[in-house]
Design a protein around this motif. Structure first.
Motif, PDB file in Angstrom:
ATOM      1  N   TRP A  78      36.606  90.859  30.271  1.00 60.38           N
ATOM      2  CA  TRP A  78      37.536  91.647  29.460  1.00 60.38           C
ATOM      3  C   TRP A  78      37.271  93.057  29.432  1.00 60.38           C
ATOM      4  O   TRP A  78      38.086  93.889  29.893  1.00 60.38           O
ATOM      5  CB  TRP A  78      37.706  90.987  28.195  1.00 60.38           C
ATOM      6  CG  TRP A  78      38.686  91.636  27.478  1.00 60.38           C
ATOM      7  CD1 TRP A  78      40.063  92.186  27.592  1.00 60.38           C
ATOM      8  CD2 TRP A  78      38.630  91.952  25.879  1.00 60.38           C
ATOM      9  NE1 TRP A  78      40.650  92.551  26.436  1.00 60.38           N
ATOM     10  CE2 TRP A  78      39.913  92.718  25.297  1.00 60.38           C
ATOM     11  CE3 TRP A  78      37.429  91.469  25.043  1.00 60.38           C
ATOM     12  CZ2 TRP A  78      39.985  93.010  24.042  1.00 60.38           C
ATOM     13  CZ3 TRP A  78      37.716  92.080  23.754  1.00 60.38           C
ATOM     14  CH2 TRP A  78      39.158  92.412  23.347  1.00 60.38           C
ATOM     15  N   ARG A  79      36.189  93.452  28.974  1.00 59.31           N
ATOM     16  CA  ARG A  79      35.707  94.878  28.726  1.00 59.31           C
ATOM     17  C   ARG A  79      34.712  95.321  29.461  1.00 59.31           C
ATOM     18  O   ARG A  79      34.813  96.459  30.132  1.00 59.31           O
ATOM     19  CB  ARG A  79      35.657  95.067  27.225  1.00 59.31           C
ATOM     20  CG  ARG A  79      36.722  94.980  26.284  1.00 59.31           C
ATOM     21  CD  ARG A  79      37.639  95.872  26.403  1.00 59.31           C
ATOM     22  NE  ARG A  79      38.668  95.628  25.457  1.00 59.31           N
ATOM     23  CZ  ARG A  79      39.084  96.567  24.684  1.00 59.31           C
ATOM     24  NH1 ARG A  79      38.774  97.900  24.808  1.00 59.31           N
ATOM     25  NH2 ARG A  79      40.175  96.182  23.789  1.00 59.31           N
ATOM     26  N   LEU A  80      33.631  94.490  29.762  1.00 54.28           N
ATOM     27  CA  LEU A  80      32.409  95.275  30.339  1.00 54.28           C
ATOM     28  C   LEU A  80      32.613  95.216  31.972  1.00 54.28           C
ATOM     29  O   LEU A  80      32.297  96.137  32.556  1.00 54.28           O
ATOM     30  CB  LEU A  80      31.093  94.512  29.990  1.00 54.28           C
ATOM     31  CG  LEU A  80      30.821  94.711  28.591  1.00 54.28           C
ATOM     32  CD1 LEU A  80      29.868  93.857  28.150  1.00 54.28           C
ATOM     33  CD2 LEU A  80      30.596  95.984  28.074  1.00 54.28           C
ATOM     34  N   PHE A  81      33.201  94.232  32.614  1.00 53.42           N
ATOM     35  CA  PHE A  81      33.201  94.088  33.911  1.00 53.42           C
ATOM     36  C   PHE A  81      33.975  95.263  34.667  1.00 53.42           C
ATOM     37  O   PHE A  81      33.703  95.923  35.591  1.00 53.42           O
ATOM     38  CB  PHE A  81      33.559  92.829  34.631  1.00 53.42           C
ATOM     39  CG  PHE A  81      33.522  92.690  36.066  1.00 53.42           C
ATOM     40  CD1 PHE A  81      32.189  92.881  36.584  1.00 53.42           C
ATOM     41  CD2 PHE A  81      34.783  92.499  36.712  1.00 53.42           C
ATOM     42  CE1 PHE A  81      32.267  92.662  38.215  1.00 53.42           C
ATOM     43  CE2 PHE A  81      34.623  92.309  38.081  1.00 53.42           C
ATOM     44  CZ  PHE A  81      33.496  92.277  38.702  1.00 53.42           C
ATOM     45  N   PRO A  82      35.397  95.333  34.204  1.00 58.02           N
ATOM     46  CA  PRO A  82      36.111  96.595  34.549  1.00 58.02           C
ATOM     47  C   PRO A  82      35.487  97.848  34.476  1.00 58.02           C
ATOM     48  O   PRO A  82      35.525  98.606  35.534  1.00 58.02           O
ATOM     49  CB  PRO A  82      37.342  96.563  33.619  1.00 58.02           C
ATOM     50  CG  PRO A  82      37.386  94.999  33.129  1.00 58.02           C
ATOM     51  CD  PRO A  82      36.106  94.508  32.956  1.00 58.02           C
ATOM     52  N   LEU A  83      34.692  98.101  33.609  1.00 57.04           N
ATOM     53  CA  LEU A  83      33.917  99.215  33.489  1.00 57.04           C
ATOM     54  C   LEU A  83      32.584  99.280  34.393  1.00 57.04           C
ATOM     55  O   LEU A  83      32.638 100.704  34.925  1.00 57.04           O
ATOM     56  CB  LEU A  83      33.487  99.611  31.905  1.00 57.04           C
ATOM     57  CG  LEU A  83      34.579 100.012  30.933  1.00 57.04           C
ATOM     58  CD1 LEU A  83      33.968  99.966  29.395  1.00 57.04           C
ATOM     59  CD2 LEU A  83      34.985 101.381  31.074  1.00 57.04           C
ATOM     60  N   ALA A  84      32.190  98.365  34.448  1.00 53.99           N
ATOM     61  CA  ALA A  84      30.860  98.342  35.460  1.00 53.99           C
ATOM     62  C   ALA A  84      31.471  98.513  36.753  1.00 53.99           C
ATOM     63  O   ALA A  84      30.962  99.183  37.634  1.00 53.99           O
ATOM     64  CB  ALA A  84      29.982  97.112  35.280  1.00 53.99           C
TER      65      ALA A  84
END
Length: 144
Positions: A99-105
């Motif tokens: 939800w949050r971490l993968f898109p940023l990574a």
């Protein structure tokens, strides 16, 4: 419920290596430490940012340590029903990574801010594999 116990024990071992890396070897690129982020190295050059990022890294490690301690107690004391619920809770909570971490990574990876390149994909597949293993273990425990 042996399947669930094995998967959770594996998860505890994996996350323990991350806690050790975060506390003692944050510059490392192993065990999902923060050394993979190029911004980590830059943050260590500015005393204010160094203190802030070190605080956040240690906060994450401490939070994981609390979580792992609770998982160990659950593993030791849980009956079959609680193990099944634990597997479901882990699968759901670990899924929040996407939800949050993968898109940023992935964004940082595409912008060349992560070394080695492609690390976000490897991490994403690894986390997906953990979720699938938890769900398969829960299913196998349910059927018998």
């Amino acid at each position: 419920m042996t399947f669930i116990r094995v998967i959770i024990i594996g998860f505890v071992i994996l996350e323990t290596t991350n806690v050790v890396a975060l506390y003692f070897f944050p510059d490392s690129k192993l065990a999902n430490s923060v050394g993979v982020f190029k911004a980590w190295g830059r943050s260590q050059q500015d005393p204010g940012m160094q203190n802030f990022t070190s605080y956040l890294v240690n906060w994450v490690a401490g939070t994981k340590l609390i979580f792992l301690s609770l998982l160990l107690i659950i593993l030791y004391k849980a009956d079959d029903q609680l193990l099944l619920l634990t597997a479901a809770a882990l699968a759901i909570s670990i899924s929040s990574f996407f939800w949050r971490l993968f898109p940023l990574a992935r964004k940082m990876d595409h912008e060349g801010q992560i070394d080695p390149p492609g690390y976000s994909s490897i991490l994403g597949w690894m986390i997906l594999a953990i979720i699938v293993m938890l769900l398969v273990a829960a299913f196998l425990s349910l059927i018998g």
